[in-house]
Motif scaffolding. Structure first.
Motif, PDB file in Angstrom:
ATOM      1  N   SER A  99      20.568  56.804   3.921  1.00 53.82           N
ATOM      2  CA  SER A  99      20.770  55.822   5.228  1.00 53.82           C
ATOM      3  C   SER A  99      20.936  54.484   4.968  1.00 53.82           C
ATOM      4  N   ASN A 100      19.968  54.424   4.087  1.00 51.40           N
ATOM      5  CA  ASN A 100      19.634  52.803   3.410  1.00 51.40           C
ATOM      6  C   ASN A 100      21.226  52.348   2.547  1.00 51.40           C
ATOM      7  N   TYR A 103      23.743  51.581   5.275  1.00 50.48           N
ATOM      8  CA  TYR A 103      23.460  50.307   5.858  1.00 50.48           C
ATOM      9  C   TYR A 103      23.836  49.205   4.931  1.00 50.48           C
ATOM     10  N   LYS A 107      26.740  46.483   5.872  1.00 49.87           N
ATOM     11  CA  LYS A 107      26.311  45.182   5.799  1.00 49.87           C
ATOM     12  C   LYS A 107      27.414  44.237   4.673  1.00 49.87           C
ATOM     13  N   LYS A 159      15.548  44.697   6.907  1.00 47.85           N
ATOM     14  CA  LYS A 159      16.112  44.713   8.228  1.00 47.85           C
ATOM     15  C   LYS A 159      15.607  43.597   9.322  1.00 47.85           C
ATOM     16  N   GLU A 163      15.101  47.041  13.688  1.00 47.12           N
ATOM     17  CA  GLU A 163      16.173  47.981  13.214  1.00 47.12           C
ATOM     18  C   GLU A 163      15.293  48.699  12.006  1.00 47.12           C
TER      19      GLU A 163
END
Length: 207
Positions: A99-100, A103, A107, A159, A163
């Motif tokens: 998930s990171n 992200y 981004k 984050k 978030e």
């Protein structure tokens, strides 16, 4: 003056809501981790577990973020085999890492505003004899040295407020290192990529 006071109050209320949500998420994370730690360990197929975690993370991101797109790559060693682990916990750790990666890629995509950049995440496995390696690599924003050094610290997050709880990577580190006797290493280049290597023993003496 009334308008100014009203705006100040509204801003304060917004901060209270953001911090309240973060506190709520932190408590839920800690409770979930304490419950999952009591699950039984068993021998599982590492390739199947990584593939399942990858699919769960992808479907979760698609449901949570409208327009989410990322290219997924898999490079699984056929000889990766089995390991005696707490599957629920390792799955949770992998979900956090994946998930990171999602992200970071999203981004970077927002920063370059499309162009020829293609968000990509690669999951791979490799047999190391009595150990097995799992690598998660994204071509996202990468991390500067200061962030890399602190990324596994409890409550540290880059984050925006509301978030991130700053517990995901910390819990993942505890699961992999403290609970399973494994290791986790990070290779990253700002603006280019982040690759996280997880090494797990095939057999661990659980206390």
């Amino acid at each position: 003056e009334i308008n100014e006071l009203t705006n100040t109050l509204k801003g304060n209320f917004d901060k209270v809501v953001h911090h309240g949500r973060r506190a709520d998420a932190i408590v839920k994370n800690m409770l979930q981790h304490s419950r999952e730690g009591s699950s039984e360990h068993r021998v599982v197929d590492i390739n199947a577990l990584v593939e399942e975690s990858l699919n769960l993370a992808w479907h979760g991101a698609r449901a949570e973020t409208q327009g989410f797109e990322i290219k997924l790559k898999q490079s699984f060693d056929p000889s990766a085999g089995d390991a005696d682990i707490f599957p629920q916990d390792i799955r949770r750790a992998l979900l956090n890492l994946i998930s990171n990666g999602f992200y970071a890629a999203a981004k970077r995509r927002a920063h370059v505003n499309g162009g020829d950049y293609e968000p990509t995440l690669t999951a791979s496995t490799k047999s190391l004899g009595e150990r097995v390696e799992i690598r998660i690599r994204d071509n996202g924003t990468g991390m500067p040295p200061g962030v890399k050094e602190k990324m596994f610290n409890p409550f540290f997050t880059t984050k925006p407020t509301g978030e991130g709880t700053g517990l995901g990577l910390s819990i993942s580190h505890d699961i992999i290192v403290k609970q399973h006797g494994g290791s986790i290493e990070v290779d990253t280049q700002p603006g280019e990529f982040t690759e996280i290597s997880v090494i797990l023993p095939r057999a661990t003496t659980f206390v």
